[in-house]
Write an enzyme that holds these catalytic residues in place. Sequence first.
Site, mmCIF file in Angstrom:
data_model
loop_
_atom_site.group_PDB
_atom_site.id
_atom_site.type_symbol
_atom_site.label_atom_id
_atom_site.label_comp_id
_atom_site.label_asym_id
_atom_site.label_seq_id
_atom_site.Cartn_x
_atom_site.Cartn_y
_atom_site.Cartn_z
ATOM 1 N N ALA A 94 0.867 -1.172 0.000
ATOM 2 C CA ALA A 94 0.000 0.000 0.000
ATOM 3 C C ALA A 94 0.908 1.228 0.000
ATOM 4 O O ALA A 94 2.036 1.180 0.505
ATOM 5 C CB ALA A 94 -0.875 -0.009 1.240
ATOM 6 N N GLU A 111 -0.332 -9.373 -1.039
ATOM 7 C CA GLU A 111 -1.773 -9.652 -0.869
ATOM 8 C C GLU A 111 -2.482 -9.704 -2.223
ATOM 9 O O GLU A 111 -3.373 -10.525 -2.437
ATOM 10 C CB GLU A 111 -2.404 -8.583 0.038
ATOM 11 C CG GLU A 111 -1.952 -8.716 1.485
ATOM 12 C CD GLU A 111 -2.293 -7.494 2.325
ATOM 13 O OE1 GLU A 111 -1.908 -6.371 1.938
ATOM 14 O OE2 GLU A 111 -2.957 -7.650 3.365
ATOM 15 N N GLY A 158 0.723 -5.081 0.458
ATOM 16 C CA GLY A 158 -0.400 -5.158 -0.490
ATOM 17 C C GLY A 158 -0.030 -5.830 -1.803
ATOM 18 O O GLY A 158 -0.882 -6.413 -2.472
ATOM 19 N N GLU A 209 4.194 -5.103 7.248
ATOM 20 C CA GLU A 209 3.352 -4.101 7.935
ATOM 21 C C GLU A 209 3.699 -3.963 9.419
ATOM 22 O O GLU A 209 3.648 -2.872 9.980
ATOM 23 C CB GLU A 209 1.861 -4.474 7.808
ATOM 24 C CG GLU A 209 1.285 -4.316 6.408
ATOM 25 C CD GLU A 209 1.454 -5.541 5.526
ATOM 26 O OE1 GLU A 209 2.219 -6.453 5.907
ATOM 27 O OE2 GLU A 209 0.818 -5.591 4.455
HETATM 28 N N1 COA Z 1 4.593 3.234 -0.598
HETATM 29 C C1 COA Z 1 5.015 4.413 -1.133
HETATM 30 N N2 COA Z 1 6.212 4.564 -1.719
HETATM 31 C C2 COA Z 1 7.007 3.487 -1.781
HETATM 32 C C3 COA Z 1 6.645 2.257 -1.225
HETATM 33 C C4 COA Z 1 5.375 2.149 -0.629
HETATM 34 N N3 COA Z 1 4.917 1.005 -0.121
HETATM 35 N N4 COA Z 1 7.662 1.369 -1.407
HETATM 36 C C5 COA Z 1 8.629 2.060 -2.046
HETATM 37 N N5 COA Z 1 8.233 3.334 -2.272
HETATM 38 C C6 COA Z 1 9.003 4.404 -2.931
HETATM 39 C C7 COA Z 1 10.102 4.928 -2.018
HETATM 40 O O1 COA Z 1 9.586 5.878 -1.123
HETATM 41 C C8 COA Z 1 11.050 5.518 -3.040
HETATM 42 O O2 COA Z 1 10.549 6.770 -3.459
HETATM 43 P P1 COA Z 1 11.579 8.027 -3.647
HETATM 44 O O3 COA Z 1 12.493 7.596 -4.736
HETATM 45 O O4 COA Z 1 10.648 9.154 -4.043
HETATM 46 O O5 COA Z 1 12.279 8.210 -2.340
HETATM 47 C C9 COA Z 1 10.934 4.570 -4.227
HETATM 48 O O6 COA Z 1 9.690 3.890 -4.044
HETATM 49 C C10 COA Z 1 12.034 3.534 -4.264
HETATM 50 O O7 COA Z 1 12.060 2.871 -3.018
HETATM 51 P P2 COA Z 1 13.382 2.775 -2.093
HETATM 52 O O8 COA Z 1 12.932 2.513 -0.688
HETATM 53 O O9 COA Z 1 14.262 3.957 -2.299
HETATM 54 O O10 COA Z 1 14.068 1.485 -2.727
HETATM 55 P P3 COA Z 1 15.027 0.451 -1.981
HETATM 56 O O11 COA Z 1 15.607 -0.398 -3.056
HETATM 57 O O12 COA Z 1 15.958 1.138 -1.061
HETATM 58 O O13 COA Z 1 14.031 -0.459 -1.077
HETATM 59 C C11 COA Z 1 12.031 -1.697 -0.578
HETATM 60 C C12 COA Z 1 13.044 -1.230 -1.662
HETATM 61 C C13 COA Z 1 10.874 -2.386 -1.278
HETATM 62 C C14 COA Z 1 12.733 -2.673 0.381
HETATM 63 C C15 COA Z 1 11.537 -0.464 0.218
HETATM 64 O O14 COA Z 1 11.079 0.505 -0.723
HETATM 65 C C16 COA Z 1 10.424 -0.756 1.174
HETATM 66 O O15 COA Z 1 10.666 -1.305 2.246
HETATM 67 N N6 COA Z 1 9.166 -0.359 0.818
HETATM 68 C C17 COA Z 1 8.027 -0.470 1.689
HETATM 69 C C18 COA Z 1 7.544 -1.881 1.795
HETATM 70 C C19 COA Z 1 6.399 -1.960 2.790
HETATM 71 O O16 COA Z 1 6.567 -1.747 3.972
HETATM 72 N N7 COA Z 1 5.200 -2.281 2.279
HETATM 73 C C20 COA Z 1 4.015 -2.414 3.096
HETATM 74 C C21 COA Z 1 3.233 -1.154 3.086
HETATM 75 S S1 COA Z 1 1.787 -1.260 4.099
#
Ligand code: COA
Length: 260
Positions: free
Chosen positions: A66, A114, A111, A134
């Site tokens: 999400a 999911e 998500g 989450e």
């Molecule tokens: N919602 C909104 N933006 C997201 C996102 C999410 N769930 N997951 C990644 N992004 C965005 C980041 O904010 C970043 O944006 P920016 O370039 O404007 O800063 C871009 O996507 C790239 O992500 P980044 O975190 O820089 O890449 P990474 O390779 O360092 O890490 C992940 C990748 C997937 C490990 C990390 O993005 C992450 O942990 N995301 C969230 C996962 C999560 O908790 N999902 C459950 C949500 S309820």
Amino acid sequence: MTFETLLVEQHGTVVLVTLNRPQALNALNGQLLAEMSALIAGVASDAGLRVLVLTGAGDRAFGAGADIAELASLDAEGARNFAASGQAVFGALERLGKPSIAAINGFALGGGCELAMACTLRLAADTAQFGQPEIDLGIIPGFGGSQRLARLVGRGRALSLLLGGHRIGAIEAERIGLINRVVPAAELKAEALVLAQELAGKAPLAVRYLLNAVYAGADLPLEHALQLEATLFGLSASTADMKEGTRAFLEKRKPEFRGR
Ligand code: COA
């Protein structure tokens, strides 16, 4: 069907849909969920479409969950509504009555995982990673993760992933039954389309009854589920496709199913 957050390509009777917010690793925001809802309704009502394939834009993510930027500003009522609307969309996908295939090309987190679980089958690139992180945001899954994960992999494994919040790779996801098959990343899209074409050749009504028997039956006591199966078996035997399938077998040729 044209959308901003989804790219839609038709390959015969197969529709390939790409989640298209690569700048946010295809995070699911309100707009994407609304567009997916419209897309699913469109696929459901088009008899010319038999299988839906979902994948993510770019080579990094299927869906990273999400949209956390949107989530962060929600109050309790807003968050409840956000979860309910996501659940409704994923429920509509599961009840589509046509097979859906998640072609998981990278991160399938929160998500994203999911969404993959609400699909009928899951194919993943060997580079894909799965998880329900989450808990590390101080929340719980809201789009069905606390329910579908346990139903797919068993409660013990689900609780380990849900409480740990850690990621697992595609091989481990296949080993525990979270996905059906791992393929080399470069072959994912082609393999997903081959599988989709194979499913598109099956009798559409029998496919719909089968999905109904498996999903609706899972929530019923065995005796009632078996009654449901017998009823749907009877219904499948009333179709023109059943006559075609049995005749083709006896004539030693490939059946041509028409969805009647
Ligand atoms: N919602 C909104 N933006 C997201 C996102 C999410 N769930 N997951 C990644 N992004 C965005 C980041 O904010 C970043 O944006 P920016 O370039 O404007 O800063 C871009 O996507 C790239 O992500 P980044 O975190 O820089 O890449 P990474 O390779 O360092 O890490 C992940 C990748 C997937 C490990 C990390 O993005 C992450 O942990 N995301 C969230 C996962 C999560 O908790 N999902 C459950 C949500 S309820």
